[in-house]
Design a protein around this motif. Structure first.
Motif, PDB file in Angstrom:
ATOM      1  N   ILE A  83      41.367  43.823  26.802  1.00  0.00           N
ATOM      2  CA  ILE A  83      41.289  42.977  27.995  1.00  0.00           C
ATOM      3  C   ILE A  83      40.485  43.698  29.083  1.00  0.00           C
ATOM      4  O   ILE A  83      40.842  44.818  29.483  1.00  0.00           O
ATOM      5  N   PRO A  84      39.407  43.090  29.602  1.00  0.00           N
ATOM      6  CA  PRO A  84      38.654  43.698  30.712  1.00  0.00           C
ATOM      7  C   PRO A  84      39.389  43.470  32.027  1.00  0.00           C
ATOM      8  O   PRO A  84      39.261  42.413  32.659  1.00  0.00           O
ATOM      9  N   PRO A  89      40.475  39.272  38.111  1.00  0.00           N
ATOM     10  CA  PRO A  89      40.456  38.577  39.410  1.00  0.00           C
ATOM     11  C   PRO A  89      39.602  37.310  39.427  1.00  0.00           C
ATOM     12  O   PRO A  89      39.694  36.528  40.366  1.00  0.00           O
ATOM     13  N   GLU A  90      38.782  37.084  38.401  1.00  0.00           N
ATOM     14  CA  GLU A  90      38.027  35.840  38.314  1.00  0.00           C
ATOM     15  C   GLU A  90      38.940  34.653  38.018  1.00  0.00           C
ATOM     16  O   GLU A  90      38.537  33.497  38.177  1.00  0.00           O
ATOM     17  N   ILE A  91      40.162  34.936  37.572  1.00  0.00           N
ATOM     18  CA  ILE A  91      41.152  33.882  37.327  1.00  0.00           C
ATOM     19  C   ILE A  91      41.809  33.562  38.667  1.00  0.00           C
ATOM     20  O   ILE A  91      42.592  34.344  39.196  1.00  0.00           O
ATOM     21  N   PHE A 253      44.093  43.560  40.737  1.00  0.00           N
ATOM     22  CA  PHE A 253      44.558  43.010  42.008  1.00  0.00           C
ATOM     23  C   PHE A 253      43.778  41.741  42.360  1.00  0.00           C
ATOM     24  O   PHE A 253      42.555  41.685  42.256  1.00  0.00           O
ATOM     25  N   GLY A 254      44.505  40.726  42.806  1.00  0.00           N
ATOM     26  CA  GLY A 254      43.887  39.471  43.217  1.00  0.00           C
ATOM     27  C   GLY A 254      43.797  38.440  42.116  1.00  0.00           C
ATOM     28  O   GLY A 254      43.423  37.285  42.375  1.00  0.00           O
ATOM     29  N   SER A 255      44.156  38.821  40.884  1.00  0.00           N
ATOM     30  CA  SER A 255      44.114  37.861  39.784  1.00  0.00           C
ATOM     31  C   SER A 255      45.326  36.935  39.830  1.00  0.00           C
ATOM     32  O   SER A 255      46.418  37.336  40.244  1.00  0.00           O
TER      33      SER A 255
END
Length: 295
Positions: A83-84, A89-91, A253-255
């Motif tokens: 998993i990258p 966070p693009e999700i 963070f932020g995903s």
């Protein structure tokens, strides 16, 4: 331990720049780190607790990334250990209500049930300083959530993010602690009334659910007749002994990915069987809490 904390606009040397300069005070990275180390929480687990803290990055290495698809079976986006994290966070927030939610599937089927137990020696003291609210939030990650005793498997799910928030005053001194419980039942204590050890907050962890409480005892949940159980008789764990890490520097963070398999009850509007989302600015400091007491 002293921490040099300078208000914005002070004649003393300015702290390193941060994104939000609208708040009356902001701290540079070194100041945030020092503050987080100064107030690292002490956790007390229930003697019957079976799932402990884990480094979220280890959980990622033990998971696949999948997307739910009705009638077709889940689609694997990335395999085990592949998993990258920096792409998570693009999700975005739309994943919460998406028809095809993207989630991390913890592969205890491949790695053995013991991976659910967590690993205290592999955990981190994760924190977030928010200049807008002048708060310090600590995040606690568990590989598995069992739900409180007496509830069956209604709240069982992979992945579990919990937190507490310390409210600071204009001199960066703590004035209140907010303990994250579930379904809007967060609890507050003034700093003077909050349990402490060495001037650091003590948290009593609910058995299975991992909700955070200021005292041991039975705590009301949203399920009639079912209470969370917190105790001082189990393992004592001091997060000051673990690496202190600013969670905003973590690649995930932020995903808004779900940290755990999407539960079957999700189809019926019951989200408590799915993994939760992790730390983000949308899931930042606890701002609402009540000074309630145990039963």
């Amino acid at each position: 331990m002293s921490v040099a904390l300078d208000p914005v606009g002070s004649t003393t040397p300015a702290a390193p720049a941060v994104d939000d300069l609208s708040a009356p005070y902001c701290l540079g990275p070194a100041q945030q780190q020092a503050l987080a180390e100064r107030y690292a929480p002490v956790l007390y687990f229930h003697p019957d607790e079976g799932n402990f803290l884990q480094d979220p990055n280890t959980f990622l290495e033990q998971s696949t990334l999948r997307q739910e698809r009705d009638f077709w079976g889940d689609k694997e986006l990335h395999g085990l250990g592949d998993i990258p994290a920096d792409e998570l966070p693009e999700i975005g927030p739309d994943n919460a209500d998406a028809d095809g939610q993207i989630f991390l599937d913890h592969r205890e089927e491949d790695l053995g049930d013991g991976v659910r137990d967590g690993d205290l020696a592999n955990s981190r003291n994760l924190f977030l300083y928010d200049s807008g609210t002048n708060t310090l939030t600590y995040y606690f990650f568990y590989a598995y959530n069992d739900g409180p005793p007496g509830l069956g498997d209604v709240q069982n799910h992979e992945g579990d993010w919990e937190r507490i928030t310390i409210q600071l005053d204009s001199d960066f001194q703590p004035v209140e602690v907010r303990y994250g419980a579930h379904n809007g039942l967060n609890i507050s204590r003034s700093w003077a009334d909050a349990p402490q050890e060495d001037g650091r907050p003590v948290v009593y962890v609910g058995q299975g659910s991992h909700a955070s409480y200021p005292e041991p005892g039975e705590w009301t949940t949203n399920f009639p007749g079912v209470n969370d159980q917190a105790s001082s008789d189990g393992i004592r764990f001091d997060l000051a002994d673990r690496p202190t890490v600013n969670v905003t520097s973590e690649p995930y963070f932020g995903s808004h990915v779900l940290w755990g398999e999407r539960g079957s009850a999700q189809e019926f509007g019951i989200g408590d069987t799915s993994g939760p989302t992790g730390p983000s600015w949308e899931k930042g400091p606890i701002t609402d809490a009540d000074p309630r007491e145990p039963e």
